[in-house]
Design a protein around this motif. Structure first.
Motif, mmCIF file in Angstrom:
data_model
loop_
_atom_site.group_PDB
_atom_site.id
_atom_site.type_symbol
_atom_site.label_atom_id
_atom_site.label_comp_id
_atom_site.label_asym_id
_atom_site.label_seq_id
_atom_site.Cartn_x
_atom_site.Cartn_y
_atom_site.Cartn_z
ATOM 1 N N THR A 1 -32.155 8.904 15.536
ATOM 2 C CA THR A 1 -33.369 8.332 14.966
ATOM 3 C C THR A 1 -34.304 7.922 16.108
ATOM 4 N N THR A 2 -35.525 7.572 15.760
ATOM 5 C CA THR A 2 -36.508 7.166 16.769
ATOM 6 C C THR A 2 -35.994 5.995 17.599
ATOM 7 N N LYS A 3 -35.474 4.982 16.940
ATOM 8 C CA LYS A 3 -35.045 3.791 17.657
ATOM 9 C C LYS A 3 -33.758 4.031 18.444
ATOM 10 N N GLU A 4 -32.875 4.859 17.953
ATOM 11 C CA GLU A 4 -31.684 5.199 18.722
ATOM 12 C C GLU A 4 -32.082 5.860 20.039
ATOM 13 N N PHE A 5 -33.016 6.800 19.961
ATOM 14 C CA PHE A 5 -33.453 7.480 21.178
ATOM 15 C C PHE A 5 -34.181 6.512 22.119
ATOM 16 N N GLU A 6 -35.042 5.658 21.558
ATOM 17 C CA GLU A 6 -35.789 4.714 22.394
ATOM 18 C C GLU A 6 -34.863 3.750 23.119
ATOM 19 N N LEU A 7 -33.785 3.324 22.460
ATOM 20 C CA LEU A 7 -32.839 2.431 23.132
ATOM 21 C C LEU A 7 -32.113 3.155 24.255
ATOM 22 N N ILE A 8 -31.736 4.404 24.040
ATOM 23 C CA ILE A 8 -31.066 5.171 25.091
ATOM 24 C C ILE A 8 -31.976 5.303 26.315
ATOM 25 N N VAL A 9 -33.258 5.605 26.080
ATOM 26 C CA VAL A 9 -34.205 5.730 27.193
ATOM 27 C C VAL A 9 -34.391 4.384 27.889
ATOM 28 N N TYR A 10 -34.486 3.311 27.108
ATOM 29 C CA TYR A 10 -34.640 1.970 27.688
ATOM 30 C C TYR A 10 -33.442 1.627 28.568
ATOM 31 N N LEU A 11 -32.251 1.978 28.114
ATOM 32 C CA LEU A 11 -31.047 1.737 28.910
ATOM 33 C C LEU A 11 -31.046 2.582 30.182
ATOM 34 N N ILE B 1 -25.321 4.254 17.896
ATOM 35 C CA ILE B 1 -25.312 5.075 19.104
ATOM 36 C C ILE B 1 -23.882 5.346 19.547
ATOM 37 N N ARG B 2 -23.034 4.328 19.499
ATOM 38 C CA ARG B 2 -21.634 4.508 19.902
ATOM 39 C C ARG B 2 -20.902 5.483 18.985
#
Length: 235
Positions: free
Chosen positions: A167-177, A213-214
């Protein structure tokens, strides 16, 4: 002249549907309204798709949860859930399935308009009104993390060459990490980075996002910093 954002609104309450449609249109959005899941199904196969969905959970035929699953199977555009049922449970389930925001009935129509505006601004940074173009086949910014290949520009994550649907937020969190490897990030920092400073809700949303994500990327090096937040270990 800028083309307005396209909003798909789904609610079986005729009076509320008309009221929300009026508010959204007055705010400058183009709105297409539906009163049942059956009306939505054929729309999912159309070439034109909206910039954002607003879904009621309680529908007479196909509930909002199932619609969300179907939409997420085809698109990662923002989705806002609205519901009059048990707020905490609906919110948790909606977030786990991939919704981007949740609003409990009754609410002020103006609040929905503001949330939609903020969500669209965060998703489409330049304010362009066209639906994002299809992801291109390759980019030069691929980063390898364990078995995963991540392209920030292409908004893609692959495992051994196979696409992982996020999802959009899953991807955004991965990039933020990725941008903060090795740093311990508290839940408030993550909420602000992913949902924005105007987010209203529990930091449980962060835990739910990490859980998803996990599940999809079990080998991604994301650690829990107990009593604080999360950290992506350096690779």
């Amino acid at each position: 002249m800028q083309t307005p954002y396209l909003v798909y609104l789904v609610d079986d309450e005729t009076s509320l549907l008309e009221l929300l449609q009026s508010y959204l249109q007055n705010a400058g959005f183009q709105v297409r309204a539906f009163q049942s899941g059956a009306e939505v199904l054929p729309v999912l196969e159309e070439p034109e798709q909206p910039h954002i969905w607003i879904l009621d959970i309680m529908l007479p035929d196909i509930d909002g949860y199932e619609l969300l699953r179907l939409i997420r199977g085809k698109s990662d555009v923002p989705i806002v859930f609205i519901s009059a049922r048990d707020q905490d449970m609906d919110k948790i389930i909606g977030l786990e399935l991939g919704s981007d925001d949740y609003l409990a009935k009754p609410f002020l129509p103006r609040e929905l308009v503001i949330r939609v505006q903020k969500l669209l601004q965060r998703t489409y940074e330049k304010g362009g009104a066209a639906v994002p173009a299809p992801i291109q086949a390759s980019y030069e910014d691929w980063v390898t993390i364990g078995p995963y290949q991540i392209s920030e520009k292409g908004r893609q994550v692959k495992e051994n060459g196979n696409q992982i649907e996020l999802t959009t937020k899953e991807f955004e969190l991965i990039v933020y990490l990725l941008h903060n490897q090795g740093l311990a990030l508290n839940r408030e920092q993550i909420l602000t980075a992913i949902w924005g400073e105007d987010y209203i809700g529990s930091d449980r949303a962060v835990d739910d996002l990490v859980k998803r994500i996990r599940k999809k990327m079990p080998k991604f090096p994301l650690e829990t910093v107990y009593g604080f937040g999360y950290r992506m270990t350096r690779t």
